[in-house]
Design an enzyme around this catalytic site. Sequence first.
Site, PDB file in Angstrom:
ATOM      1  N   ASN A  10       0.771  -1.192   0.063  1.00 47.03           N
ATOM      2  CA  ASN A  10      -0.175  -0.050   0.024  1.00 47.03           C
ATOM      3  C   ASN A  10       0.727   1.181   0.235  1.00 47.03           C
ATOM      4  O   ASN A  10       1.488   1.743   0.932  1.00 47.03           O
ATOM      5  CB  ASN A  10      -0.994   0.065   1.329  1.00 47.03           C
ATOM      6  CG  ASN A  10      -1.930   0.988   1.232  1.00 47.03           C
ATOM      7  OD1 ASN A  10      -1.380   2.210   1.027  1.00 47.03           O
ATOM      8  ND2 ASN A  10      -3.193   0.673   1.661  1.00 47.03           N
ATOM      9  N   GLY A  12       0.125   4.294   0.324  1.00 43.06           N
ATOM     10  CA  GLY A  12      -0.453   5.369   1.298  1.00 43.06           C
ATOM     11  C   GLY A  12       0.385   5.023   2.450  1.00 43.06           C
ATOM     12  O   GLY A  12       0.878   5.826   3.190  1.00 43.06           O
ATOM     13  N   LYS A  13       0.270   3.722   2.964  1.00 44.33           N
ATOM     14  CA  LYS A  13       0.983   3.438   4.221  1.00 44.33           C
ATOM     15  C   LYS A  13       2.132   3.646   3.992  1.00 44.33           C
ATOM     16  O   LYS A  13       2.992   3.970   5.076  1.00 44.33           O
ATOM     17  CB  LYS A  13       0.672   1.763   4.453  1.00 44.33           C
ATOM     18  CG  LYS A  13      -0.954   1.552   5.053  1.00 44.33           C
ATOM     19  CD  LYS A  13      -1.111   0.177   5.196  1.00 44.33           C
ATOM     20  CE  LYS A  13      -2.474  -0.004   5.777  1.00 44.33           C
ATOM     21  NZ  LYS A  13      -2.879  -1.342   6.035  1.00 44.33           N
ATOM     22  N   ASP A  73      -2.306  -3.806  10.524  1.00 45.00           N
ATOM     23  CA  ASP A  73      -3.711  -4.099  10.037  1.00 45.00           C
ATOM     24  C   ASP A  73      -4.540  -2.901  10.555  1.00 45.00           C
ATOM     25  O   ASP A  73      -4.554  -2.607  11.889  1.00 45.00           O
ATOM     26  CB  ASP A  73      -4.311  -5.239  10.441  1.00 45.00           C
ATOM     27  CG  ASP A  73      -5.660  -5.771   9.650  1.00 45.00           C
ATOM     28  OD1 ASP A  73      -5.523  -5.443   8.699  1.00 45.00           O
ATOM     29  OD2 ASP A  73      -6.527  -6.182  10.423  1.00 45.00           O
ATOM     30  N   GLY A 155      -7.425   6.003   1.233  1.00 44.70           N
ATOM     31  CA  GLY A 155      -8.576   5.135   1.743  1.00 44.70           C
ATOM     32  C   GLY A 155      -9.701   5.941   2.214  1.00 44.70           C
ATOM     33  O   GLY A 155     -10.158   7.041   1.568  1.00 44.70           O
ATOM     34  N   TYR A 156     -10.262   5.859   3.452  1.00 46.33           N
ATOM     35  CA  TYR A 156     -11.302   6.291   4.069  1.00 46.33           C
ATOM     36  C   TYR A 156     -10.993   7.695   4.783  1.00 46.33           C
ATOM     37  O   TYR A 156     -12.080   8.398   5.409  1.00 46.33           O
ATOM     38  CB  TYR A 156     -11.971   5.666   5.229  1.00 46.33           C
ATOM     39  CG  TYR A 156     -12.470   4.073   4.692  1.00 46.33           C
ATOM     40  CD1 TYR A 156     -13.630   3.927   4.242  1.00 46.33           C
ATOM     41  CD2 TYR A 156     -11.499   3.015   4.978  1.00 46.33           C
ATOM     42  CE1 TYR A 156     -13.948   2.591   3.484  1.00 46.33           C
ATOM     43  CE2 TYR A 156     -12.050   1.864   4.529  1.00 46.33           C
ATOM     44  CZ  TYR A 156     -12.889   1.622   3.740  1.00 46.33           C
ATOM     45  OH  TYR A 156     -13.475   0.336   3.321  1.00 46.33           O
ATOM     46  N   ASP A 157      -9.782   8.162   4.481  1.00 50.06           N
ATOM     47  CA  ASP A 157      -9.481   9.534   5.037  1.00 50.06           C
ATOM     48  C   ASP A 157     -10.350  10.571   4.675  1.00 50.06           C
ATOM     49  O   ASP A 157     -10.693  11.708   5.447  1.00 50.06           O
ATOM     50  CB  ASP A 157      -8.183   9.987   4.855  1.00 50.06           C
ATOM     51  CG  ASP A 157      -7.074   9.183   5.361  1.00 50.06           C
ATOM     52  OD1 ASP A 157      -7.255   8.326   6.349  1.00 50.06           O
ATOM     53  OD2 ASP A 157      -5.710   9.254   5.165  1.00 50.06           O
ATOM     54  N   HIS A 182      -4.734   7.289  14.068  1.00 58.54           N
ATOM     55  CA  HIS A 182      -4.363   5.918  14.714  1.00 58.54           C
ATOM     56  C   HIS A 182      -3.077   5.526  14.377  1.00 58.54           C
ATOM     57  O   HIS A 182      -2.514   4.835  15.139  1.00 58.54           O
ATOM     58  CB  HIS A 182      -5.405   5.105  14.056  1.00 58.54           C
ATOM     59  CG  HIS A 182      -5.574   4.886  12.386  1.00 58.54           C
ATOM     60  ND1 HIS A 182      -5.702   6.297  11.929  1.00 58.54           N
ATOM     61  CD2 HIS A 182      -5.694   4.139  11.777  1.00 58.54           C
ATOM     62  CE1 HIS A 182      -5.772   6.091  10.588  1.00 58.54           C
ATOM     63  NE2 HIS A 182      -5.931   4.634  10.236  1.00 58.54           N
TER      64      HIS A 182
END
Length: 195
Positions: A10, A12-13, A73, A155-157, A182
């Site tokens: 990923n 972004g990660k 995760d 993602g959900y950001d 998080h």
Amino acid sequence: MLKVLLASRNAGKLREFSELLPHLQFVLWPKDAPELPETGAFFQDNALQKAEGARAWWNEHGTEPVDGVLADDSGLCVDALWGGPGVLSARFAPDLSDYRLKNQRLLSLLPEVADRGARFVCVLAYLPSSGPPFTVSGSVEGSLAQEHRGEGGFGYDPIFIPQGHTRTFGELPSDIKHSLSHRARACAALKERLA
């Protein structure tokens, strides 16, 4: 400087881990490596599965020595969806490849008068080259926006508004996001353990 295999493709990660953990040198999970298992019921289970799977594969096929393996995760837990998508966040709406569409679908599942409370959760599993694995975690409370807002993050950001703010993670500057997300909180806990 520790050299750590990051058990994720990923982008972004990877970007966030590089910014949040600048004292680590990351080796990327290769494109030709297998997908890592994520069959656990909890974030911790999945993070450990991915880290252990990555270490086992790297021990046979790795191209350079590493000091440890890091796996993440994480997911979005929505109160009105009984904590979903939760551990299934990465696999939510598999028929849609674009997160703007996934976000629209997720928001469409909420009744108009629903509680919009939500939280992002991140669990990191670290397997040192010798010694037992450990996990650390971080979370941030917030609520869901009415629509996709902002192009930052991933993602959900763009639909998550952290508590105390009016802008989504997709709209907030990365330095503010990195002070309260998080993943930032989990990385701070990891730094303490590694120190």
